[in-house]
Design an enzyme around this catalytic site. Structure first.
Site, short mmCIF file in Angstrom:
data_model
loop_
_atom_site.label_atom_id
_atom_site.label_comp_id
_atom_site.label_asym_id
_atom_site.label_seq_id
_atom_site.Cartn_x
_atom_site.Cartn_y
_atom_site.Cartn_z
N SER A 151 2.85 -7.47 1.41
CA SER A 151 1.73 -6.80 2.07
C SER A 151 0.50 -6.81 1.16
CB SER A 151 2.15 -5.38 2.48
OG SER A 151 1.24 -4.82 3.40
N LEU A 152 -0.08 -5.65 0.85
CA LEU A 152 -1.23 -5.60 -0.06
C LEU A 152 -0.95 -6.33 -1.36
CD1 LEU A 152 -3.98 -4.47 -1.08
CD2 LEU A 152 -2.73 -2.40 -1.75
N ASP A 180 6.90 -7.93 13.01
CA ASP A 180 5.90 -7.25 12.20
C ASP A 180 4.69 -6.88 13.05
OD1 ASP A 180 4.09 -6.40 10.24
OD2 ASP A 180 4.65 -7.99 8.83
N PHE A 237 1.47 5.55 8.47
CA PHE A 237 1.47 4.18 7.96
C PHE A 237 2.89 3.67 7.76
CE2 PHE A 237 1.04 0.75 4.90
CZ PHE A 237 -0.06 0.07 5.40
N LEU A 238 3.77 4.52 7.24
CA LEU A 238 5.16 4.10 7.07
C LEU A 238 5.80 3.77 8.42
CD1 LEU A 238 6.54 6.55 4.35
CD2 LEU A 238 5.48 4.31 4.05
N ALA A 239 5.47 4.56 9.44
CA ALA A 239 6.01 4.28 10.78
C ALA A 239 5.53 2.93 11.28
CB ALA A 239 5.60 5.39 11.74
N LEU A 240 4.29 2.57 10.95
CA LEU A 240 3.77 1.27 11.34
C LEU A 240 4.48 0.15 10.57
CD1 LEU A 240 1.61 0.01 13.17
CD2 LEU A 240 -0.03 0.24 11.29
N ASP A 241 4.84 0.43 9.31
CA ASP A 241 5.56 -0.55 8.51
C ASP A 241 6.87 -0.99 9.17
OD1 ASP A 241 3.81 -0.85 6.41
OD2 ASP A 241 4.87 0.47 5.03
N HIS A 295 7.73 -5.22 9.07
CA HIS A 295 6.76 -5.46 8.00
C HIS A 295 7.40 -5.42 6.61
CE1 HIS A 295 2.84 -5.84 6.25
NE2 HIS A 295 2.93 -4.69 5.61
N TRP A 353 0.82 -1.21 0.00
CA TRP A 353 0.00 0.00 0.00
C TRP A 353 0.86 1.26 0.00
CZ3 TRP A 353 -1.48 3.99 3.56
CH2 TRP A 353 -2.68 4.63 3.26
#
Length: 259
Positions: free
Chosen positions: A78-79, A203, A139-143, A231, A18
């Site tokens: 991922s996606l 992850d 979102f990138l930080a969560l990755d 991730h 994503w």
């Protein structure tokens, strides 16, 4: 749809996650281009496919990629794993499947506990309209959260996010809907293709337990967990991920796409 082609050898299609684009796989390209012909996809609305209006839905995207690539092993991160898995389940020309930090279902359910709550993706969708840049940054930080190489990986993802232009809001919302609503577990028992499932031990988006559970549904699947990986394990642990892909393809029979 834009697809970069580089390298020589057996064909390997790589599909990003994503908000990113095919350039995110640069560490794998550096390690695999001498042994594989790599087909690096920019999904519609992302990267060099930013102006491509193909709906970000499984049959449309998979059909477009398949029409532009030869028989190959498909690898999704991922996606991107949803597209790769759908292709492996529906197209004879897909010779094998590799899933990196991806499962057939990304959200939690009564019979699928090791996943994120649907509200996570719903919140990202709401926030895109009011804080586009901040939402992507979160979102990138969560990755990278939990990865042993989080700072370096975050810098890389930030660069890849913008170097070919930001993704379109339409494509991002369509991608979130896929993550919220798709459940391909039913395709696994009859997959009929060799599969490799590569998880990151740390992850925070896709649990390695969920990846092991998914692999257990696919006959003959192989599962690998990258110690200290997040991730995007192909960034901080590119040698391990590249080696796993090399061994996986080398072990395929000629009919499946091995060398």
């Amino acid at each position: 749809m834009h697809i970069d082609v580089t390298g020589r050898g057996p064909d390997l299609v790589l599909i990003h996650g994503w908000a990113l684009q095919g350039g995110v796989f640069a560490p794998l390209v550096q390690r695999l281009a001498d042994q594989f012909t790599l087909h690096l996809v920019d999904l519609p609305g992302h990267g060099h496919s930013r102006e491509d209006t193909t709906p970000l839905r499984l049959p449309f995207v998979v059909g477009a990629i398949a029409a532009a690539t030869p028989p190959a092993v498909w690898c999704g991160w991922s996606l991107g794993g949803l597209f790769a898995l759908h292709a492996a389940a529906t197209l004879p020309k897909v010779r094998g499947l590799a899933m990196i930090a991806a499962t057939p279902r990304f959200v939690r359910g009564e019979d699928w506990p090791h996943a994120v709550e649907p509200a996570v993706f719903e919140q990202f969708g709401r926030e895109l309209a009011t804080d586009f840049g901040g939402t992507l940054e979160r979102f990138l930080a969560l990755d990278v959260m939990g990865s042993a190489h989080a700072r370096e990986e975050l810098r890389t993802l930030r660069q890849r996010l913008v170097e070919r232009g930001a993704p379109t809001e339409r494509a991002l919302l369509e991608g979130l809907r896929l993550l919220e609503s798709t459940d391909l577990r039913g395709a696994l028992p009859t997959l009929g293709k060799p599969s490799l499932w590569i998880a990151g031990q740390r992850d925070r988006l896709v649990s390695p337990v969920a990846m092991q559970a998914a692999a257990a549904l696919a006959p003959g699947a192989q599962a690998l967990t990258i110690a200290h990986g997040g991730h995007a394990p192909f960034l901080g642990h590119a040698d391990e991920v590249a080696a796993a892909l090399q061994h996986f393809v080398a072990a395929l029979s000629p009919a499946d796409g091995g060398q």
